[in-house]
Design a protein around this motif. Sequence first.
Motif, short mmCIF file in Angstrom:
data_model
loop_
_atom_site.label_atom_id
_atom_site.label_comp_id
_atom_site.label_asym_id
_atom_site.label_seq_id
_atom_site.Cartn_x
_atom_site.Cartn_y
_atom_site.Cartn_z
N ILE A 2 14.20 23.77 -5.91
CA ILE A 2 13.79 24.56 -7.04
C ILE A 2 12.24 24.36 -7.02
N LEU A 3 11.79 23.12 -7.38
CA LEU A 3 10.58 22.96 -7.64
C LEU A 3 9.57 23.40 -6.48
N GLY A 4 10.11 23.44 -5.40
CA GLY A 4 9.23 23.75 -4.04
C GLY A 4 9.20 25.17 -4.04
N LEU A 5 10.31 25.88 -4.41
CA LEU A 5 10.14 27.35 -4.59
C LEU A 5 9.24 27.72 -5.78
N ILE A 6 9.29 27.16 -6.82
CA ILE A 6 8.35 27.39 -7.83
C ILE A 6 6.89 27.34 -7.55
N GLY A 7 6.67 26.29 -6.76
CA GLY A 7 5.25 25.85 -6.20
C GLY A 7 4.94 26.81 -5.07
N ILE A 8 6.02 27.28 -4.41
CA ILE A 8 5.28 28.52 -3.36
C ILE A 8 4.95 29.76 -4.18
N ARG A 9 5.62 30.21 -5.20
CA ARG A 9 5.39 31.39 -5.60
C ARG A 9 3.97 31.34 -6.53
N ARG A 10 3.31 30.12 -6.87
CA ARG A 10 1.88 30.40 -7.36
C ARG A 10 0.99 30.60 -6.52
N VAL A 11 0.50 31.76 -6.93
CA VAL A 11 -0.46 32.44 -5.65
C VAL A 11 -1.88 31.58 -5.71
N ASP A 12 -2.43 31.17 -6.76
CA ASP A 12 -3.76 30.41 -6.72
C ASP A 12 -3.63 28.90 -6.42
N ALA A 13 -2.68 28.45 -6.01
CA ALA A 13 -2.53 27.02 -5.50
C ALA A 13 -2.13 26.60 -4.31
N PRO A 14 -2.37 25.41 -3.59
CA PRO A 14 -2.12 25.08 -2.26
C PRO A 14 -0.55 24.95 -2.10
N HIS A 15 -0.03 25.36 -1.08
CA HIS A 15 1.33 25.45 -0.87
C HIS A 15 1.95 24.50 0.02
N ALA A 16 1.11 23.47 0.79
CA ALA A 16 1.44 22.57 1.61
C ALA A 16 2.68 21.72 1.17
N ALA A 17 2.41 21.16 0.03
CA ALA A 17 3.42 20.25 -0.55
C ALA A 17 4.58 20.83 -1.08
N ALA A 18 4.60 22.19 -1.56
CA ALA A 18 5.73 23.01 -1.90
C ALA A 18 6.59 23.38 -0.75
N GLY A 19 5.90 23.60 0.43
CA GLY A 19 6.58 24.13 1.61
C GLY A 19 7.28 22.95 2.14
N ILE A 20 6.65 21.70 2.04
CA ILE A 20 7.45 20.54 2.49
C ILE A 20 8.72 20.25 1.69
N ALA A 21 8.40 20.39 0.49
CA ALA A 21 9.41 20.20 -0.45
C ALA A 21 10.71 20.92 -0.38
N VAL A 22 10.44 22.32 -0.03
CA VAL A 22 11.47 23.21 0.16
C VAL A 22 12.31 22.81 1.74
N GLY A 23 11.67 22.58 2.50
CA GLY A 23 12.05 21.80 3.81
C GLY A 23 13.05 20.84 3.63
#
Length: 167
Positions: free
Chosen positions: A122-143
């Motif tokens: 859930i937090l990874g998906l929230i992090g991916i939806r942020r447009v102006d932020a880096p997505h690497a950590a969020a993508g790894i969290a989702v995986g």
Amino acid sequence: MSDPQQPQVPPYVPQMQQQSFPDQLHHPAQPPSAQHAAPRQPATGYVLNGQSMQSAPSGSNANPAGRTGLILGFVALAISLVTSILVQVLIRTADYSMFGAYSIANGIGSLLALGAAVAALILGLIGIRRVDAPHAAAGIAVGIGIAQIISILFGWLSTVVGSFLYF
């Protein structure tokens, strides 16, 4: 006879032309003298249409949801690892009369790992939806979250099928 100074734009960046559509109001462009009034700073990152973009995120562009999801994903992995080791120790040190302790340890560990994996997803998906932020950590969290959830669900499925096969 020198040309007025043009901004340095790499040749691979196409110049965008303004398009006007009939249903939009037309705003006149700035006069040529106002376009080049302020001197341009050298680009420190990427250049797109003459504007520089920072290559490294600043502190305000951090992605705390993605970072927290990544940490929770690692926590879910650690819980699964500790649960697996604990169950193996219980099986090797006790006989099958300790099956209740084995089941309780496995169930509690799986529930804790599942909770951490769902939170990481859930937090990874929230992090991916942020447009102006880096997505690497969020993508790894989702995986990690998806992989852990699938692993835990398949573990539960194999336990259920195994209990029906061994009367």
